[in-house]
Design a protein around this motif. Structure first.
Motif, PDB file in Angstrom:
ATOM      1  N   ILE A   1      -3.078  21.301 -25.979  1.00 27.76           N
ATOM      2  CA  ILE A   1      -3.361  20.837 -24.617  1.00 27.76           C
ATOM      3  C   ILE A   1      -4.639  19.993 -24.572  1.00 27.76           C
ATOM      4  O   ILE A   1      -5.064  19.566 -23.518  1.00 27.76           O
ATOM      5  CB  ILE A   1      -3.468  22.003 -23.611  1.00 27.76           C
ATOM      6  CG1 ILE A   1      -4.685  22.868 -23.888  1.00 27.76           C
ATOM      7  CG2 ILE A   1      -2.191  22.809 -23.569  1.00 27.76           C
ATOM      8  CD1 ILE A   1      -5.050  23.787 -22.740  1.00 27.76           C
TER       9      ILE A   1
ATOM     10  N   MET B   1      -6.584  16.582 -25.450  1.00 28.92           N
ATOM     11  CA  MET B   1      -6.219  15.203 -25.704  1.00 28.92           C
ATOM     12  C   MET B   1      -6.876  14.689 -26.982  1.00 28.92           C
ATOM     13  O   MET B   1      -7.987  15.071 -27.330  1.00 28.92           O
ATOM     14  CB  MET B   1      -6.562  14.434 -24.436  1.00 28.92           C
ATOM     15  CG  MET B   1      -7.346  13.240 -24.505  1.00 28.92           C
ATOM     16  SD  MET B   1      -7.381  12.311 -22.972  1.00 28.92           S
ATOM     17  CE  MET B   1      -8.612  13.149 -22.044  1.00 28.92           C
TER      18      MET B   1
ATOM     19  N   THR C   1      -8.624  18.414 -21.341  1.00 28.09           N
ATOM     20  CA  THR C   1      -7.584  19.422 -21.537  1.00 28.09           C
ATOM     21  C   THR C   1      -6.585  19.351 -20.402  1.00 28.09           C
ATOM     22  O   THR C   1      -6.890  18.887 -19.312  1.00 28.09           O
ATOM     23  CB  THR C   1      -8.171  20.853 -21.595  1.00 28.09           C
ATOM     24  OG1 THR C   1      -8.787  21.159 -20.346  1.00 28.09           O
ATOM     25  CG2 THR C   1      -9.168  21.001 -22.725  1.00 28.09           C
ATOM     26  N   TYR C   2      -5.396  19.845 -20.666  1.00 27.07           N
ATOM     27  CA  TYR C   2      -4.377  19.879 -19.630  1.00 27.07           C
ATOM     28  C   TYR C   2      -4.626  21.087 -18.743  1.00 27.07           C
ATOM     29  O   TYR C   2      -4.296  22.215 -19.096  1.00 27.07           O
ATOM     30  CB  TYR C   2      -2.984  19.953 -20.263  1.00 27.07           C
ATOM     31  CG  TYR C   2      -1.887  20.071 -19.245  1.00 27.07           C
ATOM     32  CD1 TYR C   2      -1.496  18.968 -18.495  1.00 27.07           C
ATOM     33  CD2 TYR C   2      -1.260  21.282 -19.011  1.00 27.07           C
ATOM     34  CE1 TYR C   2      -0.508  19.069 -17.542  1.00 27.07           C
ATOM     35  CE2 TYR C   2      -0.263  21.393 -18.062  1.00 27.07           C
ATOM     36  CZ  TYR C   2       0.101  20.288 -17.333  1.00 27.07           C
ATOM     37  OH  TYR C   2       1.082  20.389 -16.379  1.00 27.07           O
ATOM     38  N   GLY C   3      -5.255  20.834 -17.620  1.00 35.08           N
ATOM     39  CA  GLY C   3      -5.514  21.902 -16.662  1.00 35.08           C
ATOM     40  C   GLY C   3      -6.590  22.869 -17.137  1.00 35.08           C
ATOM     41  O   GLY C   3      -7.274  22.627 -18.118  1.00 35.08           O
TER      42      GLY C   3
ATOM     43  N   THR D   1     -11.799  17.637 -18.471  1.00 33.20           N
ATOM     44  CA  THR D   1     -10.980  16.444 -18.309  1.00 33.20           C
ATOM     45  C   THR D   1     -10.085  16.254 -19.526  1.00 33.20           C
ATOM     46  O   THR D   1      -8.952  15.803 -19.424  1.00 33.20           O
ATOM     47  CB  THR D   1     -11.883  15.206 -18.128  1.00 33.20           C
ATOM     48  OG1 THR D   1     -12.736  15.424 -17.018  1.00 33.20           O
ATOM     49  CG2 THR D   1     -11.077  13.942 -17.920  1.00 33.20           C
TER      50      THR D   1
END
Length: 103
Positions: free
Chosen positions: A89, A91, A24-26, A22
């Motif tokens: 990437i 958060m 991380t971006y993708g 969740t």
């Protein structure tokens, strides 16, 4: 799990196995499939499909560590640890949730 991947293959699906969080971006790591693995018997082929670990280029770092000691675990396939990411990437905190960010 290998049994799920085997069942999907038996049903005719070509699965790309990847992992993300969740935070991380993708997806962040992927199973980089090697064509020569297609010729393996079902059990060894499914074991290869269950593996992950090739990090996306946008990650600075990817490792598995003991979350208490923050020491990297050995890559022996047995030692339990927590996947840790570093990069742009990932958060910085949880939006509007200071308690979760502090944890």
């Amino acid at each position: 799990p290998e049994a799920v991947l085997a069942g999907m293959a038996d049903a005719g699906f070509a699965v790309t196995h990847l992992y993300g969080l969740t935070e991380t971006y993708g997806p962040a790591v992927v199973n980089e499939w090697h064509n020569e693995w297609d010729g393996l018997e079902k059990g060894p082929r499914t074991a290869k499909k269950a593996r992950q670990g090739v990090r996306y280029a946008s990650l600075e770092g990817l490792t598995v560590m003991d979350p208490q000691t923050m020491v990297e675990t050995p890559a022996d396939g047995e030692t339990i640890g927590e996947v840790m990411f570093r990069g742009n990437i990932v958060m910085k905190g949880y939006l509007k949730n200071r308690k979760a960010t502090d944890e």
